[in-house]
Design an enzyme around this catalytic site. Structure first.
Site, PDB file in Angstrom:
ATOM      1  N   SER A 263       0.826  -1.209   0.000  1.00  0.00           N
ATOM      2  CA  SER A 263       0.000   0.000   0.000  1.00  0.00           C
ATOM      3  C   SER A 263       0.859   1.257   0.000  1.00  0.00           C
ATOM      4  O   SER A 263       1.649   1.450  -0.911  1.00  0.00           O
ATOM      5  CB  SER A 263      -0.968  -0.061   1.180  1.00  0.00           C
ATOM      6  OG  SER A 263      -2.057   0.759   0.921  1.00  0.00           O
TER       7      SER A 263
ATOM      8  N   LYS B 108       3.962   2.172  -2.590  1.00  0.00           N
ATOM      9  CA  LYS B 108       4.250   3.398  -3.347  1.00  0.00           C
ATOM     10  C   LYS B 108       5.737   3.735  -3.150  1.00  0.00           C
ATOM     11  O   LYS B 108       6.463   4.074  -4.092  1.00  0.00           O
ATOM     12  CB  LYS B 108       3.369   4.559  -2.842  1.00  0.00           C
ATOM     13  CG  LYS B 108       1.849   4.279  -2.841  1.00  0.00           C
ATOM     14  CD  LYS B 108       1.054   5.469  -2.306  1.00  0.00           C
ATOM     15  CE  LYS B 108      -0.282   5.127  -1.638  1.00  0.00           C
ATOM     16  NZ  LYS B 108      -1.390   4.701  -2.451  1.00  0.00           N
TER      17      LYS B 108
ATOM     18  N   TRP C 219     -10.602   0.255  -4.323  1.00  0.00           N
ATOM     19  CA  TRP C 219      -9.988   1.556  -4.016  1.00  0.00           C
ATOM     20  C   TRP C 219      -8.621   1.684  -4.695  1.00  0.00           C
ATOM     21  O   TRP C 219      -8.216   2.753  -5.123  1.00  0.00           O
ATOM     22  CB  TRP C 219      -9.863   1.643  -2.492  1.00  0.00           C
ATOM     23  CG  TRP C 219      -9.378   2.906  -1.870  1.00  0.00           C
ATOM     24  CD1 TRP C 219      -8.251   3.050  -1.114  1.00  0.00           C
ATOM     25  CD2 TRP C 219     -10.019   4.188  -1.882  1.00  0.00           C
ATOM     26  NE1 TRP C 219      -8.162   4.346  -0.663  1.00  0.00           N
ATOM     27  CE2 TRP C 219      -9.220   5.069  -1.113  1.00  0.00           C
ATOM     28  CE3 TRP C 219     -11.193   4.680  -2.471  1.00  0.00           C
ATOM     29  CZ2 TRP C 219      -9.559   6.415  -0.914  1.00  0.00           C
ATOM     30  CZ3 TRP C 219     -11.525   6.013  -2.268  1.00  0.00           C
ATOM     31  CH2 TRP C 219     -10.700   6.867  -1.514  1.00  0.00           C
TER      32      TRP C 219
ATOM     33  N   HIS D 154      -7.636  -5.787   1.152  1.00  0.00           N
ATOM     34  CA  HIS D 154      -6.424  -4.974   1.072  1.00  0.00           C
ATOM     35  C   HIS D 154      -5.466  -5.414   2.185  1.00  0.00           C
ATOM     36  O   HIS D 154      -5.688  -5.094   3.362  1.00  0.00           O
ATOM     37  CB  HIS D 154      -6.867  -3.512   1.273  1.00  0.00           C
ATOM     38  CG  HIS D 154      -5.752  -2.527   1.264  1.00  0.00           C
ATOM     39  ND1 HIS D 154      -5.103  -2.177   0.107  1.00  0.00           N
ATOM     40  CD2 HIS D 154      -5.199  -1.786   2.260  1.00  0.00           C
ATOM     41  CE1 HIS D 154      -4.189  -1.254   0.400  1.00  0.00           C
ATOM     42  NE2 HIS D 154      -4.220  -1.015   1.700  1.00  0.00           N
TER      43      HIS D 154
HETATM   44  C1  GTR Z   1      -5.393   4.331   2.348  1.00  0.00           C
HETATM   45  C2  GTR Z   1      -4.889   5.178   1.213  1.00  0.00           C
HETATM   46  C3  GTR Z   1      -4.262   4.299   0.203  1.00  0.00           C
HETATM   47  C4  GTR Z   1      -3.303   3.319   0.821  1.00  0.00           C
HETATM   48  C5  GTR Z   1      -3.756   2.772   2.146  1.00  0.00           C
HETATM   49  C6  GTR Z   1      -2.698   2.036   2.964  1.00  0.00           C
HETATM   50  O1  GTR Z   1      -6.127   5.008   3.281  1.00  0.00           O
HETATM   51  O2  GTR Z   1      -5.975   5.861   0.691  1.00  0.00           O
HETATM   52  O3  GTR Z   1      -3.652   5.074  -0.795  1.00  0.00           O
HETATM   53  O4  GTR Z   1      -2.043   3.864   0.932  1.00  0.00           O
HETATM   54  O5  GTR Z   1      -4.275   3.749   2.959  1.00  0.00           O
HETATM   55  O6  GTR Z   1      -1.528   2.450   3.040  1.00  0.00           O
HETATM   56  O7  GTR Z   1      -3.060   1.010   3.537  1.00  0.00           O
END
Ligand code: GTR
Length: 388
Positions: free
Chosen positions: A225, A229, A316, A367
């Protein structure tokens, strides 16, 4: 079944999960320079276009990952040659970096297989979750960093925590790497948290180059996540990373911005203003004006392999947009004679494509970063290293 409705309920009303509503978009051309010159060889890519693309990402999104500092020191704080019932050698290394009389410290946790006959290839995770996920005592075991699985597979496994480089908080992120680079903090195009996390990963590479038990030429940088990045930006900047793995990284990670599917630039910049530079805020509601898109970030890592993933309940992070991002980087790998093994359309759920140079899977579920994902990453690394 995809729970788009339940996701939608927690997200801004403007979030689009409808494929039919994805705008018609044109991606910026990877293989054409700013002045319109077509790029036809790896040499021209490296000389003319790659530096330009790297600079566009630094300037407009992440800020640079500075390479200069005064001194770096490594000290072994703790070790256990018989951890994991004798299967691994634990090293807890303190990495201290100095610049302009300031110091920051990064805590590295590292397990190395004891049965290795030569220096071990390694995976390094940029940990954006709780520190208990990378417990050096192994009293706590987590799927997020299943160290035993990596050791059994012949890999060293390492982790650093984001808070050592830049606390993940809009009021605190400057209390880390940015203390060494105050000029970055004041610049609209300066580094912020994501670049700082990537910077930390490069300091671990500095350490790996000094550790005879590690094969520094075979290090995979990994993140989930927001950590995913950072793993992409780290690998784009530091060509010492042999492989890059970006798990469920979504917006401003592996997914195309122009699809405007799931998370949007404005949403991420509002919720996490400390992740990207000030210039990036100009693209709130204007993804189409970005001089780059995320397929170009993957291209920067070529010819080194990249693995990006998604999860079915994580719209998402735009699974289709992630796959398309990899697909649109294929021509840069092609310049190096590396033929992509990705199919024309995204594979179904739980159908990993683990052949380099470009790998992908969409796991059923939430996620997250799980043993399932790690097992595919191991296959991917095995496939790559065996073929080299
Ligand atoms: C979320 C964010 C994502 C992702 C995520 C994470 O809230 O919108 O871009 O980075 O967190 O890091 O689990």
């Amino acid at each position: 079944v995809i729970s788009a409705l339940s996701i939608k309920a927690q997200r801004p009303a403007t979030t689009n999960y409808d494929e039919a509503k994805v705008p018609v978009y044109t991606l910026p051309e990877v293989l054409k320079t700013g002045s319109g010159k077509a790029i036809k060889s790896a040499k021209a890519w490296e000389k003319l276009r790659r530096p330009e693309v790297l600079e566009l990402f630094a300037e407009n999104i992440y800020g640079p990952i500075p390479k200069d500092f005064d001194e770096i020191k490594f000290s072994l704080k703790n070790e256990d040659r018989n951890s994991m019932n004798g299967k691994a050698h634990l090293k807890e290394v303190l990495i201290e970096v100095f610049r302009n009389h300031k110091r920051i410290a990064i805590n590295l946790t590292l397990f190395i297989p004891n049965n290795a006959k030569s220096p071990s290839p390694a995976f390094l995770l940029i940990n954006n979750r709780g520190k208990e996920n990378t417990d050096p005592t192994r009293l706590v075991k987590s799927e997020f960093w299943p160290a035993e699985v990596l050791i059994e597979s012949g890999y060293a496994i390492a982790a650093i925590h984001v808070s050592d480089m830049a606390p993940d908080d809009k009021n605190e992120f400057m209390n880390g790497v940015l203390q060494l680079y105050p000029e970055q903090l004041n610049a609209n195009n300066g580094m912020r948290a994501i670049a700082a996390w990537g910077w930390g990963a490069s300091r671990v590479m500095d350490y790996f180059e000094t550790d005879p038990q590690i094969d520094a030429k075979r290090v995979a940088i990994t993140g989930h996540s927001r950590g995913g990045k950072a793993s992409l930006w780290a690998a784009a900047n530091d060509q010492r990373f042999a492989l890059c793995i970006s798990n469920c990284s979504g917006n401003t990670g592996a997914a195309l911005a122009r699809r405007q599917f799931g998370e949007r630039v404005k949403v991420i910049n509002t919720a996490f203003p400390h992740w990207f530079n000030t210039n990036y805020k100009k693209y709130n509601d204007h993804e189409e004006l970005l001089p780059v898109d995320q397929h170009m970030l993957i291209s920067l890592i070529a010819p080194r392999p990249v693995y990006a993933t998604n999860a079915s309940e994580d719209l998402w992070a735009d699974p289709k947009g992630t796959f398309l991002s990899l697909k649109n980087a294929e021509n840069v790998y092609g310049l190096y004679g590396k033929k992509s093994k990705l199919p024309e359309v995204a594979p179904g759920l739980n159908t990993p494509i683990t052949e380099p140079p470009l790998a992908y899977h969409n796991r059923e579920g939430k996620h997250d970063l799980r043993v399932y994902d790690w097992k595919q990453f191991i296959r991917f690394a095995d496939n790559y290293y065996r073929k080299k």
